[in-house]
Design a protein around this motif. Structure first.
Motif, PDB file in Angstrom:
ATOM      1  N   ILE A 299      47.866   9.456 -33.080  1.00 56.99           N
ATOM      2  CA  ILE A 299      47.487  10.726 -33.694  1.00 56.99           C
ATOM      3  C   ILE A 299      48.728  11.302 -34.356  1.00 56.99           C
ATOM      4  O   ILE A 299      49.795  11.362 -33.739  1.00 56.99           O
ATOM      5  N   THR A 300      48.599  11.720 -35.628  1.00 57.78           N
ATOM      6  CA  THR A 300      49.725  12.292 -36.344  1.00 57.78           C
ATOM      7  C   THR A 300      49.629  13.805 -36.337  1.00 57.78           C
ATOM      8  O   THR A 300      48.645  14.397 -35.900  1.00 57.78           O
ATOM      9  N   SER A 301      50.653  14.451 -36.863  1.00 55.58           N
ATOM     10  CA  SER A 301      50.712  15.914 -36.824  1.00 55.58           C
ATOM     11  C   SER A 301      49.665  16.568 -37.718  1.00 55.58           C
ATOM     12  O   SER A 301      49.420  17.759 -37.606  1.00 55.58           O
ATOM     13  N   ASP A 302      49.075  15.827 -38.635  1.00 54.84           N
ATOM     14  CA  ASP A 302      48.056  16.385 -39.522  1.00 54.84           C
ATOM     15  C   ASP A 302      46.648  16.229 -38.946  1.00 54.84           C
ATOM     16  O   ASP A 302      45.660  16.324 -39.686  1.00 54.84           O
ATOM     17  N   GLU A 303      46.570  15.965 -37.665  1.00 51.85           N
ATOM     18  CA  GLU A 303      45.282  15.764 -36.997  1.00 51.85           C
ATOM     19  C   GLU A 303      44.521  14.586 -37.594  1.00 51.85           C
ATOM     20  O   GLU A 303      43.301  14.591 -37.711  1.00 51.85           O
ATOM     21  N   LEU A 304      45.293  13.597 -37.975  1.00 51.22           N
ATOM     22  CA  LEU A 304      44.712  12.344 -38.422  1.00 51.22           C
ATOM     23  C   LEU A 304      44.961  11.301 -37.357  1.00 51.22           C
ATOM     24  O   LEU A 304      46.020  11.269 -36.727  1.00 51.22           O
ATOM     25  N   SER A 305      43.983  10.437 -37.155  1.00 51.72           N
ATOM     26  CA  SER A 305      44.123   9.339 -36.207  1.00 51.72           C
ATOM     27  C   SER A 305      44.252   8.027 -36.980  1.00 51.72           C
ATOM     28  O   SER A 305      43.530   7.803 -37.953  1.00 51.72           O
ATOM     29  N   VAL A 306      45.171   7.188 -36.550  1.00 56.49           N
ATOM     30  CA  VAL A 306      45.380   5.890 -37.171  1.00 56.49           C
ATOM     31  C   VAL A 306      45.042   4.806 -36.155  1.00 56.49           C
ATOM     32  O   VAL A 306      45.579   4.801 -35.052  1.00 56.49           O
ATOM     33  N   GLY A 307      44.126   3.918 -36.516  1.00 60.18           N
ATOM     34  CA  GLY A 307      43.740   2.824 -35.642  1.00 60.18           C
ATOM     35  C   GLY A 307      44.127   1.487 -36.242  1.00 60.18           C
ATOM     36  O   GLY A 307      43.917   1.237 -37.435  1.00 60.18           O
ATOM     37  N   PHE A 308      44.724   0.623 -35.407  1.00 60.00           N
ATOM     38  CA  PHE A 308      45.134  -0.708 -35.840  1.00 60.00           C
ATOM     39  C   PHE A 308      44.410  -1.771 -35.027  1.00 60.00           C
ATOM     40  O   PHE A 308      44.226  -1.614 -33.809  1.00 60.00           O
ATOM     41  N   THR A 309      44.018  -2.850 -35.672  1.00 60.74           N
ATOM     42  CA  THR A 309      43.706  -4.105 -35.007  1.00 60.74           C
ATOM     43  C   THR A 309      44.471  -5.197 -35.745  1.00 60.74           C
ATOM     44  O   THR A 309      45.218  -4.919 -36.691  1.00 60.74           O
ATOM     45  N   ARG A 310      44.274  -6.440 -35.337  1.00 60.90           N
ATOM     46  CA  ARG A 310      44.989  -7.533 -35.998  1.00 60.90           C
ATOM     47  C   ARG A 310      44.520  -7.755 -37.424  1.00 60.90           C
ATOM     48  O   ARG A 310      45.226  -8.351 -38.232  1.00 60.90           O
ATOM     49  N   GLN A 311      43.323  -7.243 -37.764  1.00 57.19           N
ATOM     50  CA  GLN A 311      42.776  -7.471 -39.099  1.00 57.19           C
ATOM     51  C   GLN A 311      42.748  -6.231 -39.986  1.00 57.19           C
ATOM     52  O   GLN A 311      42.725  -6.336 -41.212  1.00 57.19           O
ATOM     53  N   ARG A 330      45.318  -9.597 -45.176  1.00 52.89           N
ATOM     54  CA  ARG A 330      45.165 -11.028 -45.453  1.00 52.89           C
ATOM     55  C   ARG A 330      45.769 -11.866 -44.329  1.00 52.89           C
ATOM     56  O   ARG A 330      45.264 -12.930 -44.004  1.00 52.89           O
ATOM     57  N   ARG A 331      46.840 -11.369 -43.762  1.00 52.37           N
ATOM     58  CA  ARG A 331      47.466 -12.035 -42.622  1.00 52.37           C
ATOM     59  C   ARG A 331      47.372 -11.111 -41.417  1.00 52.37           C
ATOM     60  O   ARG A 331      47.520  -9.897 -41.546  1.00 52.37           O
ATOM     61  N   GLN A 332      47.157 -11.672 -40.259  1.00 58.85           N
ATOM     62  CA  GLN A 332      47.069 -10.851 -39.056  1.00 58.85           C
ATOM     63  C   GLN A 332      48.378 -10.117 -38.815  1.00 58.85           C
ATOM     64  O   GLN A 332      49.468 -10.589 -39.172  1.00 58.85           O
ATOM     65  N   ILE A 333      48.272  -8.935 -38.194  1.00 58.35           N
ATOM     66  CA  ILE A 333      49.468  -8.161 -37.895  1.00 58.35           C
ATOM     67  C   ILE A 333      49.757  -8.209 -36.403  1.00 58.35           C
ATOM     68  O   ILE A 333      48.888  -8.530 -35.584  1.00 58.35           O
ATOM     69  N   ASN A 334      50.984  -7.894 -36.070  1.00 61.32           N
ATOM     70  CA  ASN A 334      51.412  -7.781 -34.679  1.00 61.32           C
ATOM     71  C   ASN A 334      51.085  -6.361 -34.219  1.00 61.32           C
ATOM     72  O   ASN A 334      51.811  -5.410 -34.537  1.00 61.32           O
ATOM     73  N   VAL A 335      49.977  -6.217 -33.490  1.00 66.75           N
ATOM     74  CA  VAL A 335      49.527  -4.887 -33.084  1.00 66.75           C
ATOM     75  C   VAL A 335      50.560  -4.206 -32.185  1.00 66.75           C
ATOM     76  O   VAL A 335      50.718  -2.985 -32.211  1.00 66.75           O
TER      77      VAL A 335
END
Length: 440
Positions: A299-311, A330-335
């Motif tokens: 959660i950031t200070s602007d009341e935005l939520s950021v969600g990550f998965t490998r894709q 295009r390439r998987q990320i290191n979560v």
């Protein structure tokens, strides 16, 4: 002084204008003009200069720009004593909304000095050791899975569901909070999957979906705010919060990736999202195997939520409950090395390329190479990535590599950073703490 002194020379020497009439020296006119400018105008000008300078050249460039404004004349210099101005500047430049130091000027100055220390590798390193775990017959298997920082405390959550609280000024262990007992669905169902500070509360959650709340000043005691239901919701793979929202990221059941709760009522206000639908099977496997990271939420200070998965990455508006932006990789990320803080987010792909984006628009800020990364985190200006037993540091404006922290710490199990501290737990049951705000 201002440029008015140099511009007045040619006028003063003549004494008369071209028409033969006496002309008032230009420096007198300009001093009069600055004197009658109202203080709110000058404060607004200083604020706008600070904002523009921070956006164009970074937060450390703001102080020299403000110094130039305050040197214009005595009237403008007096504005530098305005506490409301420094409060406004601290909020706009450092996004700090409450005082830790005696005045807002002190708060701004301390933030500037601390951020400079991050750039110059100026810090004090200490280690915190886990107290004995009396509820576990095999302490060697106990692993720290999450770390959270506040102004005065650091909390470490473990695979048995316990949370250890330390007092940062003294580095002393304060309390250990344990979850309420219930039936286990896997050996790691009690593992802490997220924790954060909210005022005088410490909120933590486990993979089975249970959410507990503890009062920092009330040792040992915690209450269960929510009883998790793995069958209905899936596995709670990550959990974050702020003063207004709690957000859980679940995997295992379709269309229930995000659970948003009001921090005031602790009641659910939104359930939905498909972010983790492709990772359902891996979500269930976390109950018996914690060797991988499949999702992360911030959660950031602007009341935005950021969600990550490998894709994928998704930016979610918590107030309006809508997706503002998303991208598929295009390439998987290191979560484990994906993070978001304030206005920026960072993720690393399988080739070790780190990508820094703006949270609101997903616009790219910079890229840098971080091959061999394990875990990572960011604060308002820097990225900290564990590579080969050490933590390396980059700045986030241009992706410039700065240095590695001097201490070799080995395998990292959890990391966190704020605007003063960097903390990392390691497999040898140690928490390493780097304090960039300490007076050396």
């Amino acid at each position: 002084m201002s440029t008015s002194s140099s511009s007045s020379t040619s006028h003063d020497e003549g004494g008369e204008g071209d028409g033969g009439e006496f002309e008032e020296p230009s420096h007198s006119r300009q001093r009069f003009q600055t004197a009658v400018w109202p203080e709110p105008f000058i404060e607004a000008l200083a604020t706008q200069v600070a904002i523009d300078t921070a956006l164009a050249f970074g937060r450390l460039a703001v102080a020299p720009a403000l110094a130039n404004i305050f040197q214009v004349c005595r009237t403008w210099r007096s504005i530098s004593q305005s506490e409301p101005l420094w409060q406004t500047l601290t909020r706009h430049v450092w996004h700090r909304h409450h005082l830790v130091h005696p005045t807002w000027h002190d708060e701004y100055t301390n933030r500037h000095v601390t951020t400079t220390n991050f750039r110059t590798r100026t810090y004090i390193h200490t280690t915190l050791h886990f107290p004995p775990n009396n509820n576990n017959n095999n302490d060697e298997t106990l692993t720290c899975s999450r770390i959270a920082l506040s102004d005065y405390h650091i909390a470490a959550g473990f695979t048995d569901g316990s949370v250890h609280l330390y007092h940062l000024p003294t580095r002393l262990h304060v309390s250990t909070f344990r979850p309420h007992q219930r039936d286990h669905l896997g050996i790691y169902s009690r593992a802490v999957s997220g924790l954060f500070f909210s005022g005088d509360r410490l909120v933590f959650a486990s993979l089975d979906g249970d959410i507990h709340v503890a009062l920092i000043n009330v040792p040992v005691v915690s209450r269960r705010a929510h009883l998790g239901d793995v069958v209905t919701d899936g596995v709670l793979v990550d959990f974050a919060g702020c003063d207004r929202w709690w957000v859980g990221l679940y995997a295992g059941v379709p269309n229930r990736a995000f659970h948003v709760r009001s921090s005031n009522t602790e009641e659910v206000v939104f359930i939905g999202g498909t972010l983790t639908d492709p990772d359902a099977v891996d979500g269930w496997h976390l109950l018996t195997d914690l060797t991988d990271h499949i999702g992360r939420v911030r959660i950031t200070s602007d009341e935005l939520s950021v969600g990550f998965t490998r894709q994928r990455v998704i930016v979610f508006d918590l107030q309006n409950q809508m997706i503002l932006g998303e991208e598929e990789f295009r390439r998987q990320i290191n979560v484990g090395a994906a993070d978001a803080f304030d206005k920026a987010l960072m993720f690393l792909n399988s080739r070790g390329v780190a990508n820094v984006r703006r949270v609101g628009s997903l616009e790219e800020i910079c890229r840098f190479m971080a091959r061999g990364s394990q875990l990572g985190c960011i604060n308002g200006g820097y990225a900290f990535i564990s590579i080969g037993g050490v933590i390396r540091v980059w700045e986030l404006e241009h992706g410039e590599y700065l240095y590695m922290l001097r201490e070799r710490i080995g395998d990292v199990t959890a990391m966190d950073a704020d605007e003063r501290f960097v903390a990392a737990s390691t497999s040898d049951n140690t928490i390493h703490l780097w304090d960039f705000g300490a007076r050396l």
